[in-house]
Design an enzyme around this catalytic site. Structure first.
Site, PDB file in Angstrom:
ATOM      1  N   ASP A  84     -10.752 -34.002   4.272  1.00 46.66           N
ATOM      2  CA  ASP A  84     -10.321 -32.847   3.491  1.00 46.66           C
ATOM      3  C   ASP A  84     -11.165 -31.638   3.914  1.00 46.66           C
ATOM      4  O   ASP A  84     -11.853 -31.664   4.927  1.00 46.66           O
ATOM      5  CB  ASP A  84     -10.464 -33.171   2.001  1.00 46.66           C
ATOM      6  CG  ASP A  84      -9.492 -32.395   1.118  1.00 46.66           C
ATOM      7  OD1 ASP A  84      -9.298 -31.195   1.370  1.00 46.66           O
ATOM      8  OD2 ASP A  84      -8.932 -32.990   0.179  1.00 46.66           O
ATOM      9  N   ASP A 215      -1.944 -27.755   3.558  1.00 42.77           N
ATOM     10  CA  ASP A 215      -2.027 -27.688   2.106  1.00 42.77           C
ATOM     11  C   ASP A 215      -1.960 -26.222   1.666  1.00 42.77           C
ATOM     12  O   ASP A 215      -1.997 -25.306   2.500  1.00 42.77           O
ATOM     13  CB  ASP A 215      -3.351 -28.333   1.679  1.00 42.77           C
ATOM     14  CG  ASP A 215      -3.444 -28.575   0.189  1.00 42.77           C
ATOM     15  OD1 ASP A 215      -2.412 -28.498  -0.503  1.00 42.77           O
ATOM     16  OD2 ASP A 215      -4.567 -28.852  -0.286  1.00 42.77           O
ATOM     17  N   GLU A 218       2.192 -22.732  -0.596  1.00 33.73           N
ATOM     18  CA  GLU A 218       3.318 -22.238  -1.387  1.00 33.73           C
ATOM     19  C   GLU A 218       3.623 -20.735  -1.169  1.00 33.73           C
ATOM     20  O   GLU A 218       4.788 -20.374  -1.366  1.00 33.73           O
ATOM     21  CB  GLU A 218       3.070 -22.500  -2.882  1.00 33.73           C
ATOM     22  CG  GLU A 218       3.141 -23.952  -3.286  1.00 33.73           C
ATOM     23  CD  GLU A 218       1.936 -24.774  -2.838  1.00 33.73           C
ATOM     24  OE1 GLU A 218       2.079 -25.994  -2.674  1.00 33.73           O
ATOM     25  OE2 GLU A 218       0.865 -24.178  -2.630  1.00 33.73           O
ATOM     26  N   ARG A 322       2.484 -29.769   1.830  1.00 29.64           N
ATOM     27  CA  ARG A 322       2.653 -29.819   0.380  1.00 29.64           C
ATOM     28  C   ARG A 322       3.918 -29.075  -0.036  1.00 29.64           C
ATOM     29  O   ARG A 322       4.681 -29.543  -0.862  1.00 29.64           O
ATOM     30  CB  ARG A 322       1.433 -29.230  -0.333  1.00 29.64           C
ATOM     31  CG  ARG A 322       1.494 -29.425  -1.843  1.00 29.64           C
ATOM     32  CD  ARG A 322       0.162 -29.160  -2.509  1.00 29.64           C
ATOM     33  NE  ARG A 322      -0.101 -27.739  -2.716  1.00 29.64           N
ATOM     34  CZ  ARG A 322      -1.215 -27.275  -3.281  1.00 29.64           C
ATOM     35  NH1 ARG A 322      -2.175 -28.117  -3.638  1.00 29.64           N
ATOM     36  NH2 ARG A 322      -1.404 -25.983  -3.436  1.00 29.64           N
ATOM     37  N   ASP A 338      -0.902 -33.114  -5.870  1.00 32.86           N
ATOM     38  CA  ASP A 338      -2.094 -33.589  -6.567  1.00 32.86           C
ATOM     39  C   ASP A 338      -1.700 -34.256  -7.882  1.00 32.86           C
ATOM     40  O   ASP A 338      -1.525 -33.598  -8.909  1.00 32.86           O
ATOM     41  CB  ASP A 338      -3.047 -32.424  -6.845  1.00 32.86           C
ATOM     42  CG  ASP A 338      -3.631 -31.840  -5.575  1.00 32.86           C
ATOM     43  OD1 ASP A 338      -3.533 -32.500  -4.526  1.00 32.86           O
ATOM     44  OD2 ASP A 338      -4.189 -30.729  -5.629  1.00 32.86           O
ATOM     45  N   HIS A 396      -5.998 -41.373  -1.757  1.00 32.38           N
ATOM     46  CA  HIS A 396      -6.705 -40.088  -1.728  1.00 32.38           C
ATOM     47  C   HIS A 396      -7.123 -39.713  -3.139  1.00 32.38           C
ATOM     48  O   HIS A 396      -6.352 -39.897  -4.081  1.00 32.38           O
ATOM     49  CB  HIS A 396      -5.772 -39.016  -1.152  1.00 32.38           C
ATOM     50  CG  HIS A 396      -6.345 -37.625  -1.154  1.00 32.38           C
ATOM     51  ND1 HIS A 396      -7.599 -37.335  -0.687  1.00 32.38           N
ATOM     52  CD2 HIS A 396      -5.816 -36.452  -1.564  1.00 32.38           C
ATOM     53  CE1 HIS A 396      -7.821 -36.032  -0.790  1.00 32.38           C
ATOM     54  NE2 HIS A 396      -6.763 -35.479  -1.338  1.00 32.38           N
TER      55      HIS A 396
END
Length: 714
Positions: A84, A215, A218, A322, A338, A396
């Protein structure tokens, strides 16, 4: 026939609506027709179907090495190790921490050379505006999301950064210490994407990663607020908050005439810009407002990263995004975001994977054991068992939680080992499903109603699912359970593929199945199916060198005493970049057919496409369920020539399982296109009724003569 009316009401404040009708008639055909419009999904590399491990909070490379070693020592198959944002230098893309992660380049090499594993790293779209990648972006004329007019630019923030001082770039705040900019992946010129690709190539020269995890796309932004607001989420003065216009004509983008559902969710202070950028922002070289196109950001980054990972590695690679949009599946896979370590999140992930297959993104999975909150031993165990049946299978969790890799508990390690070994044994089948979906469209993990739309009962089932048309999985999704209730559609015959009653017919309809912690969850093979499989190993790289195997579930008594089954296999090198037209790719494809009577059994392999310079392991094991006759092993022939299978082959007249095993049984590299294996039977044996889970096995098979269902997607 009862008719159902469907009504949909849209309330819009602009734009246009395009409606597409996909007539089917079957649900699976609807998805294929939808993918004719948006494109068929990406073919993942073979290694990407292996088990993967990650956590947010690894403190250094040594800690990651330790977990890889623990997994290996526990005998739990693993193919991919993630890192990560911990590995980044001050959370800046295309960098690594030269103190705690100084050994990352060597670790990547060691994964490849010593473990036969792969490395996937995270890359956020937010680019810190005061370091080398931004300097290269400016020099390359790459573009970023920007303010539409110079008078809207907050010059007090902009002037902090010499590189972008005289630009209209919209500055946000994410993980880096200083402000960030968001690449314009809809750039009408190739300059931004070319810069992104070049950054991947430069960084790969330092760290030989294999996959990209994208990630926060958006795009996600911290601390967005309206100008003149009295509240602030600033952590310090190094990165001022982004402020959006609140009054006047410029505020209409973030304060439209009608609030959205998302705004209502966040309460009276929730607005469109919350947790993201101002809707007045523009991209596509100042062509599009974010207000009209924000949902495309993750898609656009996936498109660019798809090219970047292949240019950087020279191999197929994979990206996990994502944020997605229709046709994202052409370029990337997806994880379900998540989640939390709760039983309800385990249950919702079962549904989520089925939904994203319908959306055209079959390479999908959840954060196994849960990301937020501390998981429990039982929840993690059950999630490992279920997650072994999602294409993207990754454990994860968050850095504020206790580590939850499978080795933390002896029971979870045993369950993960068993589930992963089963998965790896059947990867040739799973890979073939992905190959077919990439070639022709369709799903990989699918709901039961896709295969049995005429069965009204399956329309109520959300928590069972299928691999393709032939493997049915019933996960355990509640605490304190050592059994699970499940439903096996009555228009098919099913054989157990798991511990309880392995190879035996299972009862149709509703049943309660044994599911203790130390067992595989209930898995069933549909009669009439042939699945390719392979002896498993610690990684896919090693497993691909092992022998091929076949499991056959016979559909018995199909006219004139015949028992039949069919299947197929698609196989390539698993790593090379395929051409845009996958049908021209270098791959093998085979069709399997099996037909048995009281006199003999005939197994035919037909090669329908041949790859060059791609040798295949030998097929050395054929396991057959529901074999009703006593075979005469001494009569076995292959392409008319006698072949010795007497030493290792077995038949159990009680279980009706025939196991044909011989070293080098069928050499698939011999240059031929058809292999015909024939085995004579002795006199028929007396069959008996077997039981499983308290119900009697069915001895008849009802042929579904036909059905027609109208299924549409708007």
């Amino acid at each position: 026939m009862e008719k159902h009316m469907v009504a949909i009401t849209y309330r819009t404040i602009g734009g246009q609506i395009e409606v597409f009708f996909f007539p089917g008639p079957t649900p699976e055909e609807v998805v294929k027709q939808y993918q004719q419009l948006i494109g068929t999904p990406i073919l993942p590399p073979y290694w990407a179907l292996g088990f993967q491990l990650c956590r947010y909070g690894y403190r250094n490379v040594s800690e990651i090495r330790d977990v890889v070693e623990r997994m290996k020592s526990a005998g739990i198959p693993q193919d991919v190790q993630f890192s990560d944002i911990d590995y980044l230098n001050q959370y800046e893309d295309f960098s690594y921490n030269n103190d705690s992660f100084a050994d990352l380049p060597q670790f990547a090499k060691d994964l490849h050379n010593n473990y036969s594993m792969h490395l996937t790293l995270i890359f956020d779209p937010a680019i810190e505006v005061d370091y080398a990648p931004m300097n290269r972006a400016i020099n390359a004329d790459a573009k970023f999301i920007q303010w539409p007019r110079a008078d809207l630019v907050p010059t007090d923030t902009q002037n902090r950064y010499p590189l972008i001082k005289n630009t209209s770039i919209m500055l946000g705040k994410v993980w880096p210490v200083r402000n960030v900019a968001f690449p314009d992946f809809l750039d009408t010129e190739p300059k931004t994407n070319n810069w992104w690709i070049n950054e991947f190539m430069l960084f790969h020269n330092q760290v030989e990663f294999d996959g990209a995890w994208i990630d926060m796309n958006e795009p996600s932004n911290f601390g967005t607020k309206f100008r003149n607001s009295t509240t602030s989420t600033e952590k310090d003065d190094n990165a001022p908050d982004l402020e959006c216009p609140k009054v006047g004509n410029d505020s209409k983008w973030d304060l439209p005439p009608y609030e959205t559902q998302a705004s209502f969710f966040y309460g009276n202070d929730g607005h469109l810009e919350g947790k993201t950028l101002c809707m007045i922002g523009k991209w596509g070289r100042n062509k599009y407002y974010l207000y009209d196109s924000k949902s495309l950001y993750g898609w656009a980054e996936s498109f660019a990263t798809h090219k970047a990972i292949r240019n950087a590695t020279g191999k197929r690679g994979i990206s996990i995004s994502r944020s997605t949009f229709p046709s994202s599946g052409k370029y990337a896979g997806h994880w379900l975001g998540d989640n939390t370590a709760r039983w309800e999140d385990l249950r919702s992930s079962v549904i989520g994977a089925q939904e994203f297959n319908i959306f055209g993104i079959p390479y999908v999975g959840s954060d196994i054991c849960g990301f937020g909150q501390n998981t429990t031993e039982e929840l993690c165990l059950r999630w490992q068992q279920m997650g072994a049946f999602h294409s993207f299978s990754r454990n994860h969790n968050d850095k504020n939680m206790a580590p939850q890799d499978p080795t933390r508990w002896t029971t979870v390690a045993a369950a993960a080992r068993k589930a992963n070994l089963f998965r790896y044994r059947h990867l040739p089948y799973l890979y073939s499903l992905h190959f077919k979906a990439s070639l022709f469209g369709g799903t990989v993990v699918r709901p039961l109603f896709f295969e049995f739309p005429a069965d009204d009962f399956v329309h109520q089932i959300s928590y069972q699912f299928l691999w393709g048309s032939s493997m049915l999985i019933i996960p355990v999704l509640e605490s304190n359970k050592t059994t699970v209730d499940g439903y096996l559609p009555s228009t098919a015959t099913w054989y157990s593929l798991y511990d309880a009653g392995y190879g035996q017919k299972a009862p149709n309809g509703n049943s309660t199945f044994s599911a203790p912690w130390d067992s595989l969850i209930p898995v069933f093979l549909r009669a009439g199916s042939i699945l390719p499989r392979q002896t498993p190993a610690q990684t896919t790289v090693l497993a691909r060198k092992n022998r091929f195997e076949i499991v056959i579930g016979l559909l018995n008594d199909v006219g004139n005493g015949h028992s039949i089954a069919n299947g197929e296999l698609y196989w390539d090198d698993g790593d090379s970049i395929p051409p845009a037209d996958l049908s021209t790719h270098n791959f093998h494809s085979f069709i399997f057919s099996f037909d048995a009577t009281s006199q003999n059994a005939t197994f035919i392999i037909t090669k329908t496409k041949t790859a060059t310079n791609l040798p295949l392991p030998a097929l050395e094991n054929i396991e057959i369920f529901g074999y009703q006759w006593t075979p005469d092993f001494s009569t076995a022939t292959l392409n008319g020539n006698s072949t010795d299978i007497t030493t290792l082959s077995t038949y159990n007249s009680t279980s009706q399982i025939l196991n044909i095993t011989a070293s080098g049984l069928i050499n698939l590299n011999n240059g031929g296109s058809t292999w015909t294996f024939v085995l004579a039977n002795n006199l028929p044996i007396q069959t008996t009724t077997h039981t499983n889970g308290g119900g009697s096995a069915e001895k008849t098979f009802t042929i579904l003569l036909g059905f027609f269902i109208l299924f549409f997607v708007i």
